[in-house]
Scaffold this active site. Sequence first.
Site, mmCIF file in Angstrom:
data_model
loop_
_atom_site.group_PDB
_atom_site.id
_atom_site.type_symbol
_atom_site.label_atom_id
_atom_site.label_comp_id
_atom_site.label_asym_id
_atom_site.label_seq_id
_atom_site.Cartn_x
_atom_site.Cartn_y
_atom_site.Cartn_z
ATOM 1 N N HIS A 274 0.825 -1.213 0.000
ATOM 2 C CA HIS A 274 0.000 0.000 0.000
ATOM 3 C C HIS A 274 0.857 1.260 0.000
ATOM 4 C CE1 HIS A 274 0.595 1.083 4.302
ATOM 5 N NE2 HIS A 274 0.620 -0.223 4.518
ATOM 6 N N CYS B 166 2.597 -4.905 7.032
ATOM 7 C CA CYS B 166 2.315 -4.703 5.607
ATOM 8 C C CYS B 166 3.495 -4.009 4.925
ATOM 9 C CB CYS B 166 1.042 -3.881 5.426
ATOM 10 S SG CYS B 166 -0.465 -4.829 5.708
#
Length: 534
Positions: free
Chosen positions: A426, A445
């Site tokens: 992301h 992440c």
Amino acid sequence: MSILTKQRRLAVIVPVLLGALLFMSAFPVQAQDTAFRQSVAEASYGNEAVGAFYRTRDYQPIFTGAGDGPRRAALLRALQTADLHGLPAGRYDPEELKAAFRAAKSPRALGRAEVLAAKMFVQYAQDIQSGAMTPSKIDRSIVRDLPRRDQVEQLRAFATASPAGYLKSLPPKTPQYTALLAEKMRLQHTLEKGGWGARVPGSALKPGQSGDAVVALRNRLIAMGYLGRSASQHYDGNMQKAVQQFQLAHGLTPDGVAGEGTIKALNVPARERLASVLVAMERERWTNIPKGERHILVNIPEFTARIIDDGKVSFATRVVVGKNKDGQRTPEFSDVMEYMVINPTWNVPRSIATKEYLPQLKRNPNAVSHLKLVDSRGRTISRSAVNFAQYSASTFPFALKQPPSQRNALGQVKFMFPNKYNIYLHDTPSKSLFARDRRDFSHGCVRVADPKDLAYALLALQSDDPEGLFNTRLRTGAETRVNLDATVPVHIQYRTAFATPKGRMNYREDVYGRDAKIWAEMQKAGVSLELPGS
């Protein structure tokens, strides 16, 4: 007795006698065959694959038969050179197998030798093809399904293929594995000559300096192959360029100054680099599967993500990975990217909501005001109506969400390959972190430095105007899902030793200490450098 009567009696007796003689002559062969079969069955007990293989071929040998010499020789050669691949060679002792073949003077001994060879073959084939270790037993964050092949099928294939050719086909055929194997041999040769020489003293050296420390730096760079032969005692332009090349190969800012981080990396012994290479070879065996004509590679210690198209890098970007902290380290696994979400909502993971934000809310109900409080029915709840002090991490009944915005923790886009670890790539508003050499700051992440360019590269296969497609959705401000027409495999890996497309070997710091764990287990299994330290 008439002649006719005698002839009739002979006509009956002779076939009976002939049959008896034939039975008596065949009996030793049948007895030997039975003894061999029984020996194979007994010796293979407990190894289902080996036992099943011989049952399916009516216990016919593939190693101890009259014409099986080439197969025996090929297997022995492979076992004798297992250490070339950094495998625990003691696991399949060729000397033991040779002795078993020499001692095979009876059917039962032949059966035992046959099964010993089969067991060593399947163990060696598995180890060199898909790894000698089980990663999940070493570190729970290495969550790969190893590409183990069916051992019965491997035995069948070996029984019919060219023995030498089949054994040569087992190791990974990737450019990485080939480069690592070459680097292993180069480092072993370096160690045989005594290593890279004296360590570089001090904490920092700069262009223009001279003295003993600069000479030590010069000699180290020459020994490592970054600088040609030189008698210069000055930190000149050639040495500065050599330092820059070293820095690039070790993930350091290529400023040409031998600062603390550069000197630390320079002083890592060749022996330690060899251990990193052996671990990388084992890791490459763990991922000995087709990666996909187009795929994404994320290398955690390198803090980099790449798109690979037909074996070539078509896009690369810096990334931030999980902190070196329990529950936040980025796991290693492979999955398939299916879609991207433009203007994403951040659904705060429960672990973060309860461990980090709930304590803040107890102190101040208006803390983290950028997050919405949502109940189990999806309704936004006013904070003034909640007594946060009454809740614990296990009883907290709300979810926290951050709507799409410029400040959203996921930035403007996230790239989804749905998995049970809740890991994805992301964007991020925290751009300054990408300027650092070491970039382990996330909760797990993977944050991408150039998310729009990554989106354009992915959408280019399904749109003539990928930028227009992306930015049109972005300008709406609304959360939008865009499916990928062709899904893309994603491989999150961990390599502290790897080769660039141009062939230069790169090294990185073992940020999570995973390679150290793997190397310790490889040593326990019998893998050894067997060389003096540098």
